[in-house]
Write an enzyme that holds these catalytic residues in place. Structure first.
Site, PDB file in Angstrom:
ATOM      1  CG  PHE A 149      -0.291   0.288   2.680  1.00  0.00           C
ATOM      2  CD1 PHE A 149      -0.091   1.243   3.450  1.00  0.00           C
ATOM      3  CD2 PHE A 149       0.321  -0.827   2.790  1.00  0.00           C
ATOM      4  CE1 PHE A 149       1.029   2.115   3.799  1.00  0.00           C
ATOM      5  CE2 PHE A 149       0.772  -0.048   4.636  1.00  0.00           C
ATOM      6  CZ  PHE A 149       1.132   1.188   4.760  1.00  0.00           C
ATOM      7  CD  GLU A 176      -5.318  -6.112   0.405  1.00  0.00           C
ATOM      8  OE1 GLU A 176      -4.805  -5.849  -0.373  1.00  0.00           O
ATOM      9  OE2 GLU A 176      -5.247  -6.782   1.236  1.00  0.00           O
ATOM     10  CB  SER A 226       4.729  -7.304   5.380  1.00  0.00           C
ATOM     11  OG  SER A 226       3.987  -8.514   5.079  1.00  0.00           O
ATOM     12  CB  CYS A 281      10.451  -0.474   2.423  1.00  0.00           C
ATOM     13  SG  CYS A 281      11.229   0.051   0.847  1.00  0.00           S
ATOM     14  CD  GLU A 384       8.448  -2.715   8.377  1.00  0.00           C
ATOM     15  OE1 GLU A 384       7.942  -3.236   8.292  1.00  0.00           O
ATOM     16  OE2 GLU A 384       9.536  -2.619   7.366  1.00  0.00           O
TER      17      GLU A 384
HETATM   18  P1  NAD Z   1       2.003  -6.366   3.202  1.00  0.00           P
HETATM   19  O1  NAD Z   1       2.427  -7.586   3.316  1.00  0.00           O
HETATM   20  O2  NAD Z   1       0.366  -6.852   3.663  1.00  0.00           O
HETATM   21  O3  NAD Z   1       1.235  -6.552   1.856  1.00  0.00           O
HETATM   22  C1  NAD Z   1       1.643  -6.303   0.332  1.00  0.00           C
HETATM   23  C2  NAD Z   1       0.753  -7.403  -0.703  1.00  0.00           C
HETATM   24  O4  NAD Z   1       0.924  -9.103  -0.265  1.00  0.00           O
HETATM   25  C3  NAD Z   1      -0.158  -6.852  -0.785  1.00  0.00           C
HETATM   26  O5  NAD Z   1      -0.417  -7.154  -2.306  1.00  0.00           O
HETATM   27  C4  NAD Z   1      -1.390  -7.164   0.082  1.00  0.00           C
HETATM   28  O6  NAD Z   1      -3.198  -7.663  -0.584  1.00  0.00           O
HETATM   29  C5  NAD Z   1      -0.452  -9.160  -0.084  1.00  0.00           C
HETATM   30  N1  NAD Z   1      -0.985  -9.907   0.950  1.00  0.00           N
HETATM   31  C6  NAD Z   1      -1.299  -9.248   2.406  1.00  0.00           C
HETATM   32  N2  NAD Z   1      -1.343 -10.081   3.050  1.00  0.00           N
HETATM   33  C7  NAD Z   1      -1.583 -11.695   2.699  1.00  0.00           C
HETATM   34  C8  NAD Z   1      -0.972 -12.785   3.262  1.00  0.00           C
HETATM   35  N3  NAD Z   1      -1.839 -13.640   4.109  1.00  0.00           N
HETATM   36  N4  NAD Z   1      -1.327 -14.036   1.673  1.00  0.00           N
HETATM   37  C9  NAD Z   1      -1.140 -13.287   0.236  1.00  0.00           C
HETATM   38  N5  NAD Z   1      -0.746 -12.207  -0.078  1.00  0.00           N
HETATM   39  C10 NAD Z   1      -1.213 -11.394   0.954  1.00  0.00           C
HETATM   40  O7  NAD Z   1       2.699  -5.365   2.898  1.00  0.00           O
HETATM   41  P2  NAD Z   1       2.242  -3.407   3.289  1.00  0.00           P
HETATM   42  O8  NAD Z   1       1.418  -3.286   4.587  1.00  0.00           O
HETATM   43  O9  NAD Z   1       0.822  -3.300   2.096  1.00  0.00           O
HETATM   44  O10 NAD Z   1       2.843  -2.817   2.821  1.00  0.00           O
HETATM   45  C11 NAD Z   1       4.081  -2.433   3.784  1.00  0.00           C
HETATM   46  C12 NAD Z   1       5.605  -3.443   3.718  1.00  0.00           C
HETATM   47  O11 NAD Z   1       5.911  -3.120   2.928  1.00  0.00           O
HETATM   48  C13 NAD Z   1       5.827  -3.387   5.423  1.00  0.00           C
HETATM   49  O12 NAD Z   1       7.100  -4.552   5.470  1.00  0.00           O
HETATM   50  C14 NAD Z   1       7.625  -2.218   4.173  1.00  0.00           C
HETATM   51  O13 NAD Z   1       8.867  -2.263   4.411  1.00  0.00           O
HETATM   52  C15 NAD Z   1       6.943  -3.186   2.729  1.00  0.00           C
HETATM   53  N6  NAD Z   1       8.108  -2.303   1.325  1.00  0.00           N
HETATM   54  C16 NAD Z   1       9.112  -3.149   1.088  1.00  0.00           C
HETATM   55  C17 NAD Z   1       9.738  -2.058   0.453  1.00  0.00           C
HETATM   56  C18 NAD Z   1      10.962  -3.069  -0.346  1.00  0.00           C
HETATM   57  O14 NAD Z   1      11.531  -2.620  -1.188  1.00  0.00           O
HETATM   58  N7  NAD Z   1      11.693  -3.773   0.477  1.00  0.00           N
HETATM   59  C19 NAD Z   1       9.260  -1.494  -0.388  1.00  0.00           C
HETATM   60  C20 NAD Z   1       7.896  -0.909  -0.063  1.00  0.00           C
HETATM   61  C21 NAD Z   1       7.091  -1.175   1.592  1.00  0.00           C
END
Ligand code: NAD
Length: 499
Positions: A149, A176, A226, A281, A384
């Site tokens: 997101f 989403e 994440s 991130c 985090e």
């Molecule tokens: P998230 O892991 O909750 O969601 C990321 C994606 O995974 C979304 O599209 C979501 O729909 C999907 N998802 C969520 N739960 C799932 C599940 N149980 N099974 C399958 N798919 C699932 O992450 P977020 O809250 O949207 O984003 C924040 C995180 O992203 C932070 O941890 C941040 O550090 C990380 N991030 C990392 C980078 C990088 O390049 N390393 C860049 C941006 C964000």
């Protein structure tokens, strides 16, 4: 209530699964839209159509594919204000920050305009007697991107632009939480000349992600989010024989040496710790001053700057430093972690717990927090937080500070502030973190370098954007060719001329 469906074969279509998720306006706390959550059947149908569209797209010469990217860049500039407004309305970040989100994605699209050069391949003339050898970079077919997101414009563009310009079809499964901008990007790609079906945007949650992981036609997956989900996607995707790269969470340390310019370091910490409400991130979430005196002086400089931060809705334009966090759940999680820090004995020197904004009492605003005397055994150090919370861990020496950052399970970004070139050089060489800043707090590489962390911040072996993206989204094929000699003897080799 606005309904957000999917983008399939060049059109908006409604979801058919019967499942939806709420999309908030984080500044007001209102649910402003409902986004469809795709079923496995919807995802599989989108992939089948993408696979049918892909061969013709791959057959188009790379220069023409690059021209679609060129046009896309100009459309992004044209619609910058509209994109930024939609982004801030769903994400909560300030308008200038939303424009930065679009801009950092757009720069990767610009890099993709160089696809004809990146895809040229390799050639060895006369590798043996009469033998030539050449290596081609061919698309992997249908690739998918699953995005978080916190950068709803930038990260979808980091994924889709290189994949598509390499000749692949692409399935984007955006977050989403803020799905509108990815849908707008798809419309702009169509306007730029992308054939229908080459980019499909399928909105959804775990069901659609699992359908991606198990779909036999998809051969590569790029994920950002994440760490637990990154690991899950990497393992299941690899077990199903796919090429997978997953970028996960972070806990970025900034080391402040006794010789650092402390005014500069404090300004850097405030921007990198609290910008975008800490939902980056590459945010700095741990300050590590070296020596008690450095720590005392740093805290003294930080406190008034943090107390002066302006927190407000994106509609206030340039007049706010950061906005609300993305959902009520995100806010609750931050509040719980702050309380765990207090309970564990960390000193809360700036306490944002009572923050409230008149007229926006239902928004998901979190006041800025600064902790001092945090220790590595505390949950606020290990996890985090992804909120406007900066933790200070005091280190007795440079070696202790270095070890602290090296022992943390995450390794996305880090920084050192110092006037000593030797310390900076030693730090850059020894630290086990993927992106390092020297007197630069958020060292996000530009589009023509690559982006990626180390340790639990990544699963897979190639980085995002830059040359690695062209490696990830193509397969190498090497051809060895020998032609029988003597055929040319019967040919006519004199250029025909008029007598
Ligand atoms: P998230 O892991 O909750 O969601 C990321 C994606 O995974 C979304 O599209 C979501 O729909 C999907 N998802 C969520 N739960 C799932 C599940 N149980 N099974 C399958 N798919 C699932 O992450 P977020 O809250 O949207 O984003 C924040 C995180 O992203 C932070 O941890 C941040 O550090 C990380 N991030 C990392 C980078 C990088 O390049 N390393 C860049 C941006 C964000």
């Amino acid at each position: 209530m606005e309904q957000i469906g999917h983008w399939i074969n060049g059109k908006h279509v409604a979801g058919t699964s019967g499942r939806t998720a709420d999309v908030w306006n984080p500044a007001t706390g209102e649910v402003q839209a409902q986004v469809a959550l795709a079923s496995k059947a919807e995802l599989d149908a989108a992939v089948a159509d993408a696979a049918a569209a892909q061969p013709a797209w791959a057959a188009m010469n790379p220069q023409r594919r690059a021209r679609v990217m060129m046009k896309f860049v100009s459309l992004l500039h044209r619609d910058m204000d509209k994109l930024a407004e939609a982004l801030s309305r769903e994400h909560g970040k300030t308008i200038p920050d939303a424009k930065g989100d679009v801009q950092r994605g757009l720069e990767v699209v610009e890099f993709c305009i160089g696809a004809p050069h990146m895809l040229k391949g390799e050639f060895t003339d006369s590798a043996g007697p009469g033998i030539d050898m050449y290596s081609l970079r061919q698309p992997i077919g249908v690739a998918a991107g699953i995005t978080p997101f916190n950068f709803p414009a930038m990260i979808p563009m980091w994924k889709m632009a290189p994949a598509i310009v390499c000749g692949n079809a692409f399935i984007l499964k955006p977050s989403e939480r803020d799905p509108s901008v990815p849908m707008m990007l798809a419309e702009l790609m169509q306007e730029a000349g992308l054939p229908d079906g080459v980019l499909q945007v399928v909105n959804g949650d775990k069901d659609s992600v699992d359908a991606i992981l198990d779909n036999d036609t998809i051969s590569g997956i790029g994920f950002v989010g994440s760490t637990p989900i990154a690991q899950y996607i990497y393992e299941r995707g690899c077990a199903n024989g796919k090429r997978v790269q997953c970028f996960g969470g972070a806990k970025n340390h900034m080391i402040i040496m006794p010789d650092a310019d402390l005014d500069q370091a404090a300004d850097a910490l405030v921007g990198a710790g609290y910008g975008a409400a800490g939902e980056r991130c590459m945010a700095i979430s741990v300050a590590v001053p070296v020596g008690e005196e450095t720590a005392d002086r740093l805290i003294e400089k930080l406190v008034p700057k943090i107390e002066a931060l302006k927190v407000g809705p994106y509609t206030s334009g340039n007049d706010v430093d950061y906005g609300p966090v993305v959902t009520p759940m995100a806010k609750q999680n931050i509040e719980r972690l702050v309380q765990s820090g207090v309970d564990a004995g960390a000193e809360l020197v700036v306490d944002g717990r009572d923050f409230s904004l008149q007229g926006y009492e239902d928004g998901f605003f979190v006041g800025p927090h600064l902790f001092d005397r945090v220790t590595p055994d505390m949950e606020i150090y290990q996890k985090e937080i992804f909120g406007p919370v900066l933790s200070t861990v005091r280190a007795g020496s440079y070696e202790e500070a270095l070890k602290l950052a090296m022992d943390h399970e995450y390794g996305n970004g880090t920084a050192i502030f110092t006037r000593d070139g030797d310390a900076a050089r030693d730090f850059a060489n020894r630290i086990n973190v993927g992106m390092v800043g020297i007197n630069v707090p958020i060292p996000v590489p530009l589009a023509y370098h690559t982006f990626g962390g180390w340790k639990k911040s990544v699963f897979g072996d190639l980085n995002q954007h830059g040359p690695d993206a062209f490696r990830f989204y193509t397969k190498t094929k090497t051809v060895t060719s020998r032609w029988p000699s003597g055929i040319k003897e019967g040919g006519e080799f004199t250029i025909p001329v008029m007598e």
